[in-house]
Design a protein around this motif. Sequence first.
Motif, PDB file in Angstrom:
ATOM      1  N   GLY A 127       0.578  -1.273   0.142  1.00 17.31           N
ATOM      2  CA  GLY A 127      -0.014  -0.120   0.026  1.00 17.31           C
ATOM      3  C   GLY A 127       0.864   1.349  -0.109  1.00 17.31           C
ATOM      4  O   GLY A 127       1.916   1.340   0.443  1.00 17.31           O
ATOM      5  N   VAL A 128       0.298   2.287  -0.546  1.00 14.48           N
ATOM      6  CA  VAL A 128       1.008   3.699  -0.478  1.00 14.48           C
ATOM      7  C   VAL A 128       0.063   4.594  -0.095  1.00 14.48           C
ATOM      8  O   VAL A 128      -1.165   4.433  -0.336  1.00 14.48           O
ATOM      9  N   ASP A 129       0.571   5.869   0.481  1.00 14.19           N
ATOM     10  CA  ASP A 129      -0.240   6.832   0.790  1.00 14.19           C
ATOM     11  C   ASP A 129      -0.393   7.645  -0.344  1.00 14.19           C
ATOM     12  O   ASP A 129       0.041   7.338  -1.268  1.00 14.19           O
ATOM     13  N   THR A 130      -1.010   8.932  -0.285  1.00 16.11           N
ATOM     14  CA  THR A 130      -1.267  10.029  -1.202  1.00 16.11           C
ATOM     15  C   THR A 130       0.018  10.523  -1.963  1.00 16.11           C
ATOM     16  O   THR A 130       0.065  11.275  -2.829  1.00 16.11           O
ATOM     17  N   GLN A 131       1.053  10.230  -1.140  1.00 13.96           N
ATOM     18  CA  GLN A 131       2.468  10.766  -1.551  1.00 13.96           C
ATOM     19  C   GLN A 131       3.163   9.615  -2.224  1.00 13.96           C
ATOM     20  O   GLN A 131       4.255   9.975  -2.637  1.00 13.96           O
ATOM     21  N   ASP A 146       8.123  -9.816 -12.464  1.00 12.87           N
ATOM     22  CA  ASP A 146       6.939  -9.509 -13.262  1.00 12.87           C
ATOM     23  C   ASP A 146       5.767  -9.651 -12.496  1.00 12.87           C
ATOM     24  O   ASP A 146       5.659 -10.715 -11.915  1.00 12.87           O
ATOM     25  N   VAL A 147       5.122  -8.507 -12.134  1.00 11.97           N
ATOM     26  CA  VAL A 147       3.852  -8.748 -11.209  1.00 11.97           C
ATOM     27  C   VAL A 147       2.547  -8.144 -11.959  1.00 11.97           C
ATOM     28  O   VAL A 147       2.790  -7.062 -12.828  1.00 11.97           O
ATOM     29  N   LEU A 148       1.577  -8.843 -11.795  1.00 16.76           N
ATOM     30  CA  LEU A 148       0.230  -8.519 -12.252  1.00 16.76           C
ATOM     31  C   LEU A 148      -0.594  -7.853 -11.185  1.00 16.76           C
ATOM     32  O   LEU A 148      -0.619  -8.670 -10.113  1.00 16.76           O
ATOM     33  N   LEU A 149      -1.074  -6.811 -11.398  1.00 14.95           N
ATOM     34  CA  LEU A 149      -1.423  -5.933 -10.181  1.00 14.95           C
ATOM     35  C   LEU A 149      -2.866  -5.642 -10.412  1.00 14.95           C
ATOM     36  O   LEU A 149      -3.517  -5.089 -11.113  1.00 14.95           O
ATOM     37  N   ASN A 150      -3.792  -5.635  -9.241  1.00 19.48           N
ATOM     38  CA  ASN A 150      -4.946  -4.847  -8.984  1.00 19.48           C
ATOM     39  C   ASN A 150      -4.649  -3.636  -8.212  1.00 19.48           C
ATOM     40  O   ASN A 150      -4.445  -3.937  -7.040  1.00 19.48           O
ATOM     41  N   ALA A 151      -4.835  -2.402  -8.700  1.00 22.06           N
ATOM     42  CA  ALA A 151      -4.762  -1.237  -7.831  1.00 22.06           C
ATOM     43  C   ALA A 151      -6.163  -0.681  -7.452  1.00 22.06           C
ATOM     44  O   ALA A 151      -6.856  -0.306  -8.062  1.00 22.06           O
ATOM     45  N   THR A 152      -6.273  -0.487  -5.926  1.00 20.21           N
ATOM     46  CA  THR A 152      -7.522  -0.379  -5.402  1.00 20.21           C
ATOM     47  C   THR A 152      -7.331   0.766  -4.578  1.00 20.21           C
ATOM     48  O   THR A 152      -6.468   1.134  -3.842  1.00 20.21           O
ATOM     49  N   THR A 153      -8.354   1.805  -4.753  1.00 26.34           N
ATOM     50  CA  THR A 153      -8.314   2.930  -4.177  1.00 26.34           C
ATOM     51  C   THR A 153      -8.668   2.842  -2.609  1.00 26.34           C
ATOM     52  O   THR A 153      -9.401   2.076  -2.140  1.00 26.34           O
ATOM     53  N   ARG A 154      -7.898   3.281  -1.629  1.00 27.71           N
ATOM     54  CA  ARG A 154      -8.026   3.327  -0.087  1.00 27.71           C
ATOM     55  C   ARG A 154      -8.692   4.533   0.548  1.00 27.71           C
ATOM     56  O   ARG A 154      -8.291   5.499   0.380  1.00 27.71           O
ATOM     57  N   ARG A 155      -9.807   4.047   1.166  1.00 25.34           N
ATOM     58  CA  ARG A 155     -10.451   5.468   1.540  1.00 25.34           C
ATOM     59  C   ARG A 155     -10.691   5.424   3.270  1.00 25.34           C
ATOM     60  O   ARG A 155     -10.544   4.199   3.677  1.00 25.34           O
ATOM     61  N   ASP A 156     -10.781   6.391   3.930  1.00 24.79           N
ATOM     62  CA  ASP A 156     -11.037   6.594   5.411  1.00 24.79           C
ATOM     63  C   ASP A 156     -12.414   6.420   5.541  1.00 24.79           C
ATOM     64  O   ASP A 156     -13.273   6.192   4.648  1.00 24.79           O
ATOM     65  N   GLN A 173     -14.784   8.466   6.195  1.00 30.92           N
ATOM     66  CA  GLN A 173     -15.463   9.786   5.649  1.00 30.92           C
ATOM     67  C   GLN A 173     -15.388   9.556   3.783  1.00 30.92           C
ATOM     68  O   GLN A 173     -16.099  10.346   3.393  1.00 30.92           O
ATOM     69  N   GLY A 174     -14.817   8.792   3.454  1.00 29.28           N
ATOM     70  CA  GLY A 174     -14.861   8.342   2.070  1.00 29.28           C
ATOM     71  C   GLY A 174     -13.767   9.094   1.385  1.00 29.28           C
ATOM     72  O   GLY A 174     -13.527   9.200   0.142  1.00 29.28           O
ATOM     73  N   ASN A 175     -12.907   9.710   2.259  1.00 29.17           N
ATOM     74  CA  ASN A 175     -11.772  10.486   1.610  1.00 29.17           C
ATOM     75  C   ASN A 175     -10.730   9.358   1.246  1.00 29.17           C
ATOM     76  O   ASN A 175     -10.349   8.647   1.652  1.00 29.17           O
ATOM     77  N   VAL A 176      -9.990   9.753   0.046  1.00 28.17           N
ATOM     78  CA  VAL A 176      -8.999   8.936  -0.463  1.00 28.17           C
ATOM     79  C   VAL A 176      -7.607   9.084   0.388  1.00 28.17           C
ATOM     80  O   VAL A 176      -7.322  10.389   0.424  1.00 28.17           O
ATOM     81  N   ILE A 177      -7.098   8.049   0.894  1.00 27.45           N
ATOM     82  CA  ILE A 177      -5.827   8.185   1.528  1.00 27.45           C
ATOM     83  C   ILE A 177      -4.696   7.272   1.184  1.00 27.45           C
ATOM     84  O   ILE A 177      -3.608   7.224   1.520  1.00 27.45           O
ATOM     85  N   GLY A 178      -4.928   6.728   0.217  1.00 27.18           N
ATOM     86  CA  GLY A 178      -4.011   5.961  -0.542  1.00 27.18           C
ATOM     87  C   GLY A 178      -4.403   4.727  -1.618  1.00 27.18           C
ATOM     88  O   GLY A 178      -5.583   4.857  -2.087  1.00 27.18           O
ATOM     89  N   VAL A 179      -3.477   3.920  -1.821  1.00 32.63           N
ATOM     90  CA  VAL A 179      -3.805   2.837  -2.965  1.00 32.63           C
ATOM     91  C   VAL A 179      -3.212   1.579  -2.169  1.00 32.63           C
ATOM     92  O   VAL A 179      -2.311   1.340  -1.784  1.00 32.63           O
ATOM     93  N   VAL A 180      -4.041   0.354  -2.251  1.00 30.63           N
ATOM     94  CA  VAL A 180      -3.700  -0.892  -2.007  1.00 30.63           C
ATOM     95  C   VAL A 180      -3.398  -1.668  -3.132  1.00 30.63           C
ATOM     96  O   VAL A 180      -4.309  -1.810  -4.207  1.00 30.63           O
ATOM     97  N   GLY A 181      -2.354  -2.434  -3.383  1.00 32.03           N
ATOM     98  CA  GLY A 181      -2.231  -3.179  -4.716  1.00 32.03           C
ATOM     99  C   GLY A 181      -1.935  -4.702  -4.061  1.00 32.03           C
ATOM    100  O   GLY A 181      -1.180  -4.690  -3.165  1.00 32.03           O
ATOM    101  N   ILE A 182      -2.737  -5.446  -4.977  1.00 29.57           N
ATOM    102  CA  ILE A 182      -2.702  -6.969  -4.597  1.00 29.57           C
ATOM    103  C   ILE A 182      -2.044  -7.548  -5.751  1.00 29.57           C
ATOM    104  O   ILE A 182      -2.645  -7.447  -6.818  1.00 29.57           O
ATOM    105  N   GLY A 183      -1.163  -8.107  -5.577  1.00 31.26           N
ATOM    106  CA  GLY A 183      -0.352  -8.621  -6.720  1.00 31.26           C
ATOM    107  C   GLY A 183      -0.294 -10.140  -7.049  1.00 31.26           C
ATOM    108  O   GLY A 183      -0.644 -10.879  -6.002  1.00 31.26           O
ATOM    109  N   GLN A 184       0.375 -10.471  -7.869  1.00 31.49           N
ATOM    110  CA  GLN A 184       0.516 -11.917  -8.317  1.00 31.49           C
ATOM    111  C   GLN A 184       1.957 -11.988  -9.042  1.00 31.49           C
ATOM    112  O   GLN A 184       2.048 -11.297 -10.116  1.00 31.49           O
ATOM    113  N   ASP A 185       2.780 -12.748  -8.734  1.00 34.14           N
ATOM    114  CA  ASP A 185       4.182 -12.895  -9.296  1.00 34.14           C
ATOM    115  C   ASP A 185       3.745 -13.703 -10.448  1.00 34.14           C
ATOM    116  O   ASP A 185       3.733 -15.038 -10.266  1.00 34.14           O
TER     117      ASP A 185
END
Length: 425
Positions: free
Chosen positions: A281-285, A353-363, A365-377
């Motif tokens: 996961g990464v934050d907004t930065q 090589d990674v196959l990724l699903n990039a999902t928006t992460r919210r608090d 209140q529904g504010n975007v606080i980052g991204v979570v990536g679920i991958g597969q090698d």
Amino acid sequence: RRDEQGNVIGVVGIGQDITGRLAQEREYTRLIDLANAPIFGVDTLGRVNVWNQCAMRLVGYSSEEVMGKNLVQQFITPEHRARVQSVIDQALAGEETANFEFPLITKAGARIEVLLNATTRRDEQGSIIGVVGIGQDITGRLAQEREYTRLIDTANAPIFGVDTQGRVNVWNQCAVRLSGYPSEEVMGHSLVKEFIRMEHQEKVQGVLDQALHGEETANFDFPLMTKGKNRLEVLLNATTRRDEQGNIIGVVGIGQDITARLAQEREYSKLIDSANAPIFGVDTQGKVTVWNQCAMQLVGYSSEEVMSKNLVKEFITDEYKTAVQAVLDMALHGEETANFEFPLMTKAGVRLDVLLNATTRRDEQGNVIGVVGIGQDITGRLAQEREYTRLIDLANAPIFGVDTLGRVNVWNQCAMRLVGYSSEE
């Protein structure tokens, strides 16, 4: 006037001009009569001798109906007579009272709550001649306070209050149900010393002290011990409590029981950490905030080595940085991406090589606080696909393939030699 023998020979008069004083007294009388507050006065026997227009409107009695009547005996309810008489007696002894609350009965039989300043009245020689009361009708305000008190007490959230010494003075029904302590067992007790675990007392006291200095705190997470010795996690908004003059008189805390939510979050964290897929996961930065065990095993970096580092700048190969950053930026704007293929560099310098699903992460209140990536090698799978492609292309037999519309998408070297057409043709 007498002569030397003492015989009366006349009269001498010494005068004083009281024109101005009388004009001033009339002005004072007019101001009292027209004041936008009920003002009454009694003499040393408790009989009404001042009754202004506001008092008339408020109580319904004209000045003619009250003048000379005993204020306490005729206009105060029996259960409050002794207390009101005591305030008047104190003022008649020179001891004035401020902000004394007492009830008056109107002509229509309604009860009015009055907040009173009782002031000693003196003549020009300083002798006490009565009491003047300047009041304020607080009937509506008290009704509103009772309504607020009812709403607080029945609110579907734990609400407590402490005074400037940290002693509990508000403890609503939800707090009772949640903690197991009835209000009788907590009122007047120190919230921090008696109901907060030792290791958290300093932190909670700090929040209360800040609020007592006007610095309020939102979403403060602290533990509360129940009567049954269970630990509750409470998310708190600590609000400064002030009186009508703006003086700080305590703190009110409106809480939310997040015990179950935190347990669920810990369960989710455990599942993420032990999942059989690399999850980050990464934050907004773009700085890493989640790095599970599978990601550690796959890439070779421990969570301590990657946390707060920029994922794209430090772990993505140069030729893919723009593409990966674009996927993260889209997710940070709510546009999620599925099956995105990108490379990660391991600690040993190997490309994965990674196959990724990039999902928006919210608090909450529904504010975007980052991204979570679920991958597969997919490093092995891609290598196998390349091997299959090589074997097909080099096979000693003509091999071709078509899509669903019959268009050629496979044409190996043997097919080229046999038919004469190149794959481009």
